[in-house]
Structure formats: structure tokens, C-alpha cells
Enzyme design. Structure first.
Site, mmCIF file in Angstrom:
data_model
loop_
_atom_site.group_PDB
_atom_site.id
_atom_site.type_symbol
_atom_site.label_atom_id
_atom_site.label_comp_id
_atom_site.label_asym_id
_atom_site.label_seq_id
_atom_site.Cartn_x
_atom_site.Cartn_y
_atom_site.Cartn_z
ATOM 1 N N MET A 97 0.823 -1.210 0.000
ATOM 2 C CA MET A 97 0.000 0.000 0.000
ATOM 3 C C MET A 97 0.858 1.262 0.000
ATOM 4 O O MET A 97 0.601 2.200 -0.752
ATOM 5 C CB MET A 97 -0.947 0.020 1.211
ATOM 6 C CG MET A 97 -1.975 -1.088 1.212
ATOM 7 S SD MET A 97 -2.978 -1.156 -0.280
ATOM 8 C CE MET A 97 -3.981 0.294 -0.101
ATOM 9 N N HIS A 99 -8.391 5.704 3.782
ATOM 10 C CA HIS A 99 -8.423 4.291 3.412
ATOM 11 C C HIS A 99 -8.335 4.152 1.894
ATOM 12 O O HIS A 99 -9.274 4.464 1.173
ATOM 13 C CB HIS A 99 -9.723 3.665 3.955
ATOM 14 C CG HIS A 99 -9.852 2.210 3.672
ATOM 15 N ND1 HIS A 99 -11.055 1.574 3.551
ATOM 16 C CD2 HIS A 99 -8.911 1.247 3.482
ATOM 17 C CE1 HIS A 99 -10.847 0.297 3.297
ATOM 18 N NE2 HIS A 99 -9.566 0.083 3.248
ATOM 19 N N GLU A 109 -0.950 -4.117 10.251
ATOM 20 C CA GLU A 109 -2.260 -3.859 10.862
ATOM 21 C C GLU A 109 -2.250 -4.276 12.341
ATOM 22 O O GLU A 109 -2.953 -5.210 12.747
ATOM 23 C CB GLU A 109 -3.340 -4.613 10.051
ATOM 24 C CG GLU A 109 -4.765 -4.300 10.404
ATOM 25 C CD GLU A 109 -5.288 -2.985 9.851
ATOM 26 O OE1 GLU A 109 -4.476 -2.118 9.476
ATOM 27 O OE2 GLU A 109 -6.512 -2.823 9.813
ATOM 28 N N VAL A 134 1.635 0.833 7.836
ATOM 29 C CA VAL A 134 2.483 -0.213 8.422
ATOM 30 C C VAL A 134 1.594 -1.407 8.751
ATOM 31 O O VAL A 134 0.412 -1.421 8.411
ATOM 32 C CB VAL A 134 3.230 0.304 9.686
ATOM 33 C CG1 VAL A 134 4.133 1.477 9.322
ATOM 34 C CG2 VAL A 134 2.263 0.718 10.779
ATOM 35 N N LYS A 156 1.108 0.701 15.096
ATOM 36 C CA LYS A 156 0.544 1.962 14.595
ATOM 37 C C LYS A 156 0.718 3.071 15.645
ATOM 38 O O LYS A 156 1.031 4.216 15.309
ATOM 39 C CB LYS A 156 -0.920 1.775 14.195
ATOM 40 C CG LYS A 156 -1.083 0.823 12.990
ATOM 41 C CD LYS A 156 -2.353 1.056 12.237
ATOM 42 C CE LYS A 156 -2.640 0.018 11.145
ATOM 43 N NZ LYS A 156 -1.953 0.217 9.881
ATOM 44 N N ASP A 184 10.545 3.214 6.047
ATOM 45 C CA ASP A 184 10.293 1.856 6.539
ATOM 46 C C ASP A 184 11.289 1.570 7.653
ATOM 47 O O ASP A 184 12.088 2.444 8.013
ATOM 48 C CB ASP A 184 10.381 0.830 5.386
ATOM 49 C CG ASP A 184 9.456 -0.363 5.627
ATOM 50 O OD1 ASP A 184 9.688 -1.094 6.608
ATOM 51 O OD2 ASP A 184 8.485 -0.553 4.852
ATOM 52 N N SER A 240 -7.327 -0.814 7.444
ATOM 53 C CA SER A 240 -8.551 -1.255 6.777
ATOM 54 C C SER A 240 -9.594 -1.722 7.788
ATOM 55 O O SER A 240 -10.749 -1.892 7.424
ATOM 56 C CB SER A 240 -8.262 -2.355 5.750
ATOM 57 O OG SER A 240 -7.195 -3.152 6.138
HETATM 58 P P1 NAD Z 1 2.610 -4.785 3.803
HETATM 59 O O1 NAD Z 1 2.906 -5.886 4.728
HETATM 60 O O2 NAD Z 1 2.760 -4.994 2.342
HETATM 61 O O3 NAD Z 1 3.485 -3.504 4.180
HETATM 62 C C1 NAD Z 1 3.674 -3.041 5.461
HETATM 63 C C2 NAD Z 1 5.009 -2.324 5.482
HETATM 64 O O4 NAD Z 1 5.136 -1.653 6.723
HETATM 65 C C3 NAD Z 1 6.209 -3.269 5.380
HETATM 66 O O5 NAD Z 1 7.075 -2.803 4.376
HETATM 67 C C4 NAD Z 1 6.838 -3.189 6.757
HETATM 68 O O6 NAD Z 1 8.246 -3.351 6.717
HETATM 69 C C5 NAD Z 1 6.461 -1.790 7.169
HETATM 70 N N1 NAD Z 1 6.507 -1.613 8.614
HETATM 71 C C6 NAD Z 1 6.119 -2.445 9.579
HETATM 72 N N2 NAD Z 1 6.338 -1.902 10.797
HETATM 73 C C7 NAD Z 1 6.866 -0.690 10.580
HETATM 74 C C8 NAD Z 1 7.323 0.355 11.432
HETATM 75 N N3 NAD Z 1 7.272 0.228 12.743
HETATM 76 N N4 NAD Z 1 7.816 1.469 10.874
HETATM 77 C C9 NAD Z 1 7.880 1.596 9.521
HETATM 78 N N5 NAD Z 1 7.477 0.637 8.678
HETATM 79 C C10 NAD Z 1 6.984 -0.492 9.194
HETATM 80 O O7 NAD Z 1 1.118 -4.336 4.157
HETATM 81 P P2 NAD Z 1 0.072 -3.550 3.259
HETATM 82 O O8 NAD Z 1 -0.764 -4.514 2.523
HETATM 83 O O9 NAD Z 1 0.789 -2.497 2.500
HETATM 84 O O10 NAD Z 1 -0.869 -2.904 4.365
HETATM 85 C C11 NAD Z 1 -0.455 -1.819 5.153
HETATM 86 C C12 NAD Z 1 -1.645 -1.193 5.847
HETATM 87 O O11 NAD Z 1 -2.632 -0.830 4.886
HETATM 88 C C13 NAD Z 1 -2.356 -2.083 6.835
HETATM 89 O O12 NAD Z 1 -2.823 -1.296 7.895
HETATM 90 C C14 NAD Z 1 -3.518 -2.625 6.038
HETATM 91 O O13 NAD Z 1 -4.587 -3.015 6.852
HETATM 92 C C15 NAD Z 1 -3.865 -1.427 5.194
HETATM 93 N N6 NAD Z 1 -4.577 -1.720 3.968
HETATM 94 C C16 NAD Z 1 -4.239 -2.774 3.202
HETATM 95 C C17 NAD Z 1 -4.927 -3.028 2.032
HETATM 96 C C18 NAD Z 1 -4.551 -4.183 1.147
HETATM 97 O O14 NAD Z 1 -5.343 -4.553 0.292
HETATM 98 N N7 NAD Z 1 -3.394 -4.753 1.313
HETATM 99 C C19 NAD Z 1 -5.985 -2.174 1.634
HETATM 100 C C20 NAD Z 1 -6.296 -1.080 2.427
HETATM 101 C C21 NAD Z 1 -5.582 -0.865 3.598
#
Ligand code: NAD
Length: 746
Positions: A354, A480, A432, A430, A437, A373, A459
């Protein structure tokens, strides 16, 4: 001599700015000039709008003025042009939305067709000078002219977008276009709403010439006084005319129409009336002469324009989206208005799927992004994702390598919070997890300015709870995005309990700055989109538990118009996620929690069978490395089929579709009732843009409107009696139905 041709019919919107009711109600529609050489110029100049549009007032003015020119013996030719930057944008959608009188509408189309034949056969040459875009009815009007010359304007587009709003080009477009360019070339223009540039229109034969911008009127006049004299006949009125490439009853034409029909059915399951009617216009209309073809087209057009499907699509896809994009719901505190915010730099926490996508959309809008990150390497990976996606664009010729480097230069990967200092907005994406967070919120707020906004892309986690980690919760908001974030057009903005109006207004400015469409919702578990979208997936899983064949469930989803079947979708978002959300909800609600069939199915798939969904290579489907995915053969054993004595399913396809669609409407009604949603139209726009809800139904509320609210109550009562309270008609619906109210005008 220039005469302003006026009309007493007020153009929309009325009253025009600066016009008071006491003034003489006349509006200049056209500037009419006859020059010394005998060329009558009809210059379109729709009052009070930046674009010329076709409606009763403007068409009547054009018809009367053209007739005057045709009858004037001193006029040797007619030049049709525009005083605006574009030629004509098309039909007035407000007028089309209000068209319900079938007879009157049909009569108006027939009259227009009669007039265009007068123009074509009036004996005087008519030329159109196209300074810019000509779409829909605008292009159809140009096609009635004997000669069309366009300016070499890179912004100009030509085409028929009607089909995308459930309509067809009903002012001769389905008849004249194929007679000019052939059925094969006309079909994608008419059935897909493809828009083309001047050079392609010239190549196809849709226009006759392209000249330097500003030269088009002179070029049209030169033709009118030269080749046009004694040559005022359309191709189809000439002796021996043949449709280029052959008509519908030639072998090539038959093959094209047969294949076209099959492809359309495969793609749309016959849900969309407009492309079907367009193919009928091609087959039936081109089997005969132009006049009969126009009569055929007029009937199909009337059927569409006065029908519910086009109205639903115009309301949601045009007016609903237009309002959302104009930020109509941006808080307007008149005493203390929030000035529009310009963004130059934002921060992105988490460079995963995302984060990388949001960074791409932001950089593409000319805004710098600090992409953070846990380690430099992880942040770089996010930027690499952007490079990979944009390289594909470069390879397809849609972007230059220099432009790509420019965009990449805006993404600054880092692992240091200090780099976020100057960001006006920071979005976290980051993992979920509440604690993670909360941790990134605190670290970010320690370095950003006091008035900067902090947004979460969560989400599922309620925004109000996440804001507890913030020292300035008024500046905390939910943004979102949908996956893939660089492509999906919607952003659901979630307002927490403490979120200020100013934060909301400024967050909306960001969403528009990156070219996405915002809907604003209040905080709740799953907000609006995840909550309602989830019911579609859950209903599919409930059907599975009931013993309905899984192939039938997923096919029913597609036939209902959804982009993916519910079980396939569960695999995509991961059954594990469905399971986790159910567990979290159970933990949060305690005794108030009501177990659903989907919870049991997800628990079995994940905890018992270890089938987490596509990401683990095994879910409701198997994902073999060497072939296409297919339903897992073990499903039959885990969820035994329940079939009738004759071996077929005990539930009809229609009822499966009804359940998959109405379950979304019921949850949407609850969101309205609980004030999670602020307006019905937000629900419809959000559903279509957010999870691909079928536009022909208008949206989850649009669909209830189409069914009729009393009919919807009856259907829900029946479903609730059979399948339980998840289908119970909410009070809001019952009361509106009882009072004879509607969500949208009739
Ligand atoms: P992902 O696992 O692909 O990416 C998460 C990233 O966050 C990773 O690169 C991780 O290294 C980084 N991270 C973790 N802890 C961290 C920290 N303390 N500081 C900095 N970076 C950190 O996940 P995603 O699919 O990109 O989802 C991320 C967020 O977006 C979640 O909250 C998820 O619920 C939300 N979201 C996801 C979707 C989807 O379809 N994947 C859709 C809408 C919202």
C-alpha cells in the site's frame, strides 16, 4: 453582420450568474453571421457554461437558425463552429436524467432526425470546424455536416461516451458512423466509448482534414466555397453507396456481429442494455437505408434514455462522482473557512504494497514523498516497486524515460524519522497492529509540525481508537486506500470522534490533489466499504456451508455483475484475514457477538485445513504452478453438496444472485441508519469505485431505488424468514417504504 440568436428557454443552470428574474429572459445560444462570400457561420456559444451542450434550448436554436440559413438565397454554405475551446461536449445529462415521458422523448428524437436530413439534403454544403473535443451528440452533429475539419489540438478527443452511462449515440451516431468508417472500426467507438485523437479520426475517415490550430474555420470555408459547391451530398445519399467493409448481411459483417455478440455476453452476462442495443442498431439499422436506420435507433435510444438503468448509471457515475470530485461535502465553515491546502511534501510510513502504491500516486501528482520503513533496504524496495510499475508504462510508450526519472526523483526512501520534519501530511500503512501503529504515530508527531495531519490507512481498526496514541487527535484522520493503490480511484476518508473539520477539509484537498475520488464516512468497525464488501464474501461462504456447489456460487457472483465471485475473492483477500477479523470482532464484542456461517467456514479453512487463501497457494481454489487455478477438489468433502432428488441444487441461480446483492444493500442501509454514511450517493459511488459493485445496478442503494422500496421490503422479509436476521429490513427502509419516500427522485 453578426446577429446574436437568442432563446427564451433558460439554459441550465438557471438563473445564470448575474441574471435577475426581472431582466429580459433571453440567452444568446448562437452567434450568426453571413459574410460577403455568402457563408453563414453558426457559432455555438452556450451561455453560462464553459462547454456547449445539447438540450432543448440549444437544439431548437440551432435548428431554427440552420433553417433560416438554408432558406436564405444569399447563403451559399453553412459553417458550424464553436466560440469555446471545445466544439460540443454532448447531451445535457440533467435533461436526460429527467426524461421519463416516452412519447415526448421519442418525438423529440424523431424531429431531430428529420431536421438532420433537411440539413444533409438541403442542397447547400455544410461544414463543421472542430476547434477541440467533440463528444457524443456533439460528434453526431458534426457527422451530419458534409465536411469536417479539425484543429491539430493535442487535447481534442472524438468519440461516443454514451455507452459508459447506459445510453447509446441516439442522434444518428450508430447509423452514420459505420456508414462512414465501416462496422469494424465503428464497433469499438460505439460499444466501448473509446475516445480518439484527431489523427486517428482522420485515419479512420471520421473527419476529412486536420489543420493547424486556428486554421480550421478558414479551411472549412475554403471547402464550402470550393469543392463543396454542387457537392452537398452525404456518402449515404449518393447513388450506389455501399457500407465500407460490407453491411451486416455480408460474410464479414455477419462474422463481426456474431463475434461481437458473443464477446459482449461473455463480458457482461447480458447485464448491460446499452451495448446490446447498439449492436441491434448496427444489425437492424445497417440492413436498411439511413432513414429507416435512424427510426430504429430512435426507438432503442428512447428505451434506454427513459429506462431505469441509464438513470442509475448517470446518477452514480456522472453526477455522484462529479459532486464527490468537486468536494461538495468539504466542510464549509463560513465564519472561519479552511483555505484550500496545497501539498508539496508528504510522508509515507511503510513501504509495503500500500505504501509504495500511495507514494506512486502522490509523486505522479507532483508532490514529494518521504517513504519510510524500518530499514533503508525496506524503504528502497518500495521505490523499486514504483520503478517496476512505471518501467512497464515506458515500455508501452505511455511515459518517457525522462518523465519516469522525474517521478522517481520525488520519492525519497529513508529509515529516519527526522526526514519527515517538513511533511504537511503523513500517512501510515504499516502492519495492521495497534501497537505498531501507535508507535509510529508517536515517533512521527515528535518531528512533524504541530498543524501537520496524521492519517492511517488501516482497513479495519477504528480511527477513534488509533487516535488515542496521538497528542493532537484533532489532526488525526483515516485515509483508506484500495489495492493496488496506484490504480484504484477511491479513497474512503474516515472521520474519528476528535477529527476536526479543518483536518477533514485539508485531507480532502490531498485526495483531490492526487486525482482520486473521496467519500467521507464516520468511524465504525470496517467503516463503510470493508463492512459492506465483507458481506458479499460472507454470503458466498454461507452458501457454501449450506451445500450450494462452489462453482455455482462464484458463477452467480459474476452473473450478478460483480467483478469476482465471492469465494475467489475470499482467496484473494485471504481467508486468513476473514478469520482474523472474525476473531478480533468476537474478542471486542464479547457476549454481543453473533456467530455467522462465514466465521465457521473461515475457521475450518484456516485453523483445521491450513488453507489461507491465494497467498498460501491454497484456499477455496488450488493454484498449481503449471496451470490455471481451479476449485479445490476437497471442498465437496468438507462442505457436502445438498442437492434435490433430481441431483440439482436446491436453490435457484436467481435466489443466489438476490442474496449476494441484497446482503450488500441491507448492510449499506445499516451504515446509513447508524450515520456511518452521510449520504446515499456516497454509498453508491463508493461501492462502484471501491469494490467494483456493478454500475448497472446504480449501487447498493441505487439498486433498492430501482427495485422500489416496498418491493425491497417484501424481498427482505422473505429472505429474513428463510435465512435469518442478516436480511432483516432496517427500520429506515421500512419507514421510507411506508411513507412512499425514495432515496432519489423518481
Ligand atoms: P505490507 O505488509 O505490504 O506492508 C507493510 C510495510 O510496513 C512493510 O514494508 C513493513 O516493513 C512496514 N513496517 C512495519 N512496521 C513498521 C514500522 N514500525 N515502521 C515503519 N514501517 C513499518 O502491508 P500492506 O498490505 O501495505 O498494508 C499496510 C496497511 O494498509 C495495513 O494497515 C492494512 O490493513 C492497510 N490496507 C491494506 C490493504 C490491502 O489490500 N493490502 C488495503 C487497504 C488498507
Amino acid at each position: 453582420m453578426t446577429v446574436a440568436i437568442v432563446t427564451a428557454i433558460p439554459p441550465a443552470p438557471f438563473p445564470r450568474k448575474g441574471v435577475t428574474k426581472s431582466e429580459k429572459l433571453e440567452y444568446t445560444m448562437l452567434n450568426y453571421t453571413v459574410d460577403a462570400a455568402g457563408i453563414a457561420t453558426l457559432e455555438w456559444d452556450y451561455p453560462g457554461k464553459s462547454q456547449n451542450i445539447l438540450n432543448e434550448a440549444s437544439l431548437r436554436t440551432f435548428v431554427e437558425t440552420s433553417r433560416m440559413a438554408l432558406a436564405d438565397p444569399s447563403v451559399k454554405g453553412l459553417l458550424v463552429c464553436s466560440a469555446k475551446k471545445d466544439f460540443i461536449a454532448g447531451g445535457d445529462l440533467e435533461m436526460l436524467l429527467g426524461a421519463t415521458d416516452v412519447k415526448a422523448f421519442h418525438a423529440s428524437i424523431v424531429n431531430w432526425n428529420l431536421f438532420t436530413r433537411e440539413l444533409e439534403k438541403g442542397g447547400k454544403p455544410v461544414a463543421a470546424a472542430l476547434c477541440g473535443t467533440a463528444l457524443g451528440g456533439g460528434l453526431e452533429l458534426a457527422l451530419c455536416c458534409h465536411y469536417r475539419v479539425a484543429a491539430d489540438n493535442p487535447k481534442a478527443r472524438f468519440g461516443f461516451p454514451e455507452v459508459t452511462l447506459g445510453l447509446l449515440p441516439g442522434a444518428g451516431g450508430t447509423q452514420r458512423t459505420p456508414r462512414l468508417v465501416g462496422m469494424m472500426a465503428a464497433a469499438p467507438l460505439l460499444t466501448e466509448g473509446k475516445r480518439i485523437k484527431a489523427a486517428e479520426a482522420l485515419k479512420l475517415g471520421l473527419i476529412h482534414a486536420v489543420v493547424a490550430p486556428g486554421e480550421e474555420r478558414a479551411a472549412a470555408k475554403a471547402w464550402l466555397l470550393g469543392d463543396g459547391q454542387g457537392n452537398a451530398l452525404q456518402p449515404w445519399d449518393r447513388k450506389g453507396f455501399k457500407i465500407p467493409g460490407g453491411g451486416p448481411n455480408t460474410p464479414a459483417g455477419m462474422q463481426m456481429l456474431m463475434a461481437g455478440n458473443a464477446m459482449l455476453r461473455e463480458k457482461t452476462y447480458d447485464n448491460y442494455l446499452a451495448p446490446k442495443h447498439i449492436l441491434s442498431c448496427l444489425y437492424e439499422g445497417l440492413s436498411t437505408d439511413l432513414d429507416t436506420g435512424l427510426a430504429i435507433e430512435a426507438r432503442y435510444f428512447t428505451h434506454l434514455a427513459t429506462g431505469a438503468q441509464a438513470k442509475a448509471m448517470i446518477r452514480s457515475l456522472f453526477f455522484g462522482m462529479q459532486e464527490a470530485n468537486k468536494l461538495a461535502s468539504r466542510p464549509a465553515n463560513l465564519a472561519n473557512p479552511v483555505p484550500p491546502q496545497k501539498y508539496s511534501k508528504i510522508g509515507m510510513l511503510g513501504a509495503g504494497m500500500m505504501g509504495a502504491g500511495i507514494a506512486m500516486s502522490t509523486a505522479a501528482a507532483g508532490i514529494d514523498v518521504v517513504l519510510l520503513d524500518t530499514a533503508q533496504e525496506a524503504a528502497d524496495k518500495g521505490k523499486d516497486y514504483a520503478r517496476k510499475q512505471w518501467t512497464k508504462q515506458v515500455q508501452k510508450g505511455r511515459m518517457t524515460p525522462e518523465a519516469m526519472e522525474g517521478l522517481l526523483g520525488r520519492i525519497h526512501p529513508t529509515a529516519s524519522y527526522a526526514d519527515l520534519a517538513a511533511c504537511e501530511l503523513v500517512i501510515e500503512a504499516v502492519f495492521e497492529k495497534r501497537e505498531i501503529k501507535a508507535d509510529v504515530t508517536r515517533k512521527t508527531e515528535a518531528v512533524i509540525a504541530a498543524d501537520a495531519i496524521f492519517a492511517s490507512n488501516t482497513s479495519t481498526l477504528p480511527i477513534t481508537g488509533l487516535a488515542e496514541a496521538s497528542v493532537r487527535p484533532a489532526n488525526f484522520i483515516g485515509l483508506h486506500f484500495f489495492s493496488p493503490a496506484e490504480k484504484m480511484p477511491l479513497v474512503e476518508i474516515i472521520v474519528g470522534k476528535a477529527t476536526s473539520d479543518a483536518t477533514l477539509a485539508r485531507a480532502m484537498d490531498y485526495v483531490r490533489a492526487i486525482g482520486k475520488t473521496p467519500i467521507v464516512v464516520n468511524d465504525s468497525r470496517g467503516f463503510y466499504t470493508s463492512r459492506v464488501f465483507g458481506t458479499y464474501v460472507s454470503e458466498g461462504m454461507a452458501l457454501l456451508e449450506e451445500g450450494v456447489p462452489p462453482a455455482l456460487i462464484d458463477k452467480a457472483g459474476l452473473i450478478a455483475g460483480m467483478p469476482v465471485g465471492p469465494l475467489a475473492l475470499a482467496d484473494e483477500v485471504s481467508i486468513e484475514l476473514v478469520h482474523k477479523i472474525a476473531q478480533q470482532t468476537r474478542a471486542d464484542l464479547g457476549a454481543a457477538y453473533v456467530e455467522r456461517a462465514a466465521d465457521r467456514v473461515a475457521a475450518k479453512m484456516v485453523a483445521e485445513l491450513g488453507r489461507l487463501g491465494r497467498k498460501s497457494g491454497a484456499g477455496f481454489y488450488d493454484y498449481p504452478a503449471d496451470g490455471p487455478k481451479h476449485l479445490w477438489s476437497g471442498l465437496a468433502e468438507q462442505f457436502p453438496l445438498r442437492v434435490g432428488a433430481d441431483g440439482t441444487a436446491t436453490i435457484s441461480l436467481d435466489e443466489i444472485i438476490e442474496r449476494l446483492i441484497l446482503v450488500q444493500s441491507v448492510e449499506t442501509l445499516r451504515c446509513l441508519e447508524e450515520k456511518v454514511l452521510r449520504a446515499a450517493i456516497d454509498a453508491d459511488v463508493g461501492a462502484i469505485l471501491g469494490w467494483g459493485y456493478p454500475p448497472f445496478r446504480g449501487g447498493p442503494i441505487g439498486w433498492l431505488h430501482m427495485l422500489g422500496l416496498p418491493q425491497a421490503v417484501t424481498a427482505l422479509d422473505r429472505l429474513a424468514a428463510q435465512y435469518g436476521p442478516r436480511f432483516a429490513a432496517p427500520k429506515l427502509l421500512r419507514e421510507m417504504a411506508a411513507r412512499g419516500e425514495r432515496f432519489y427522485p423518481a
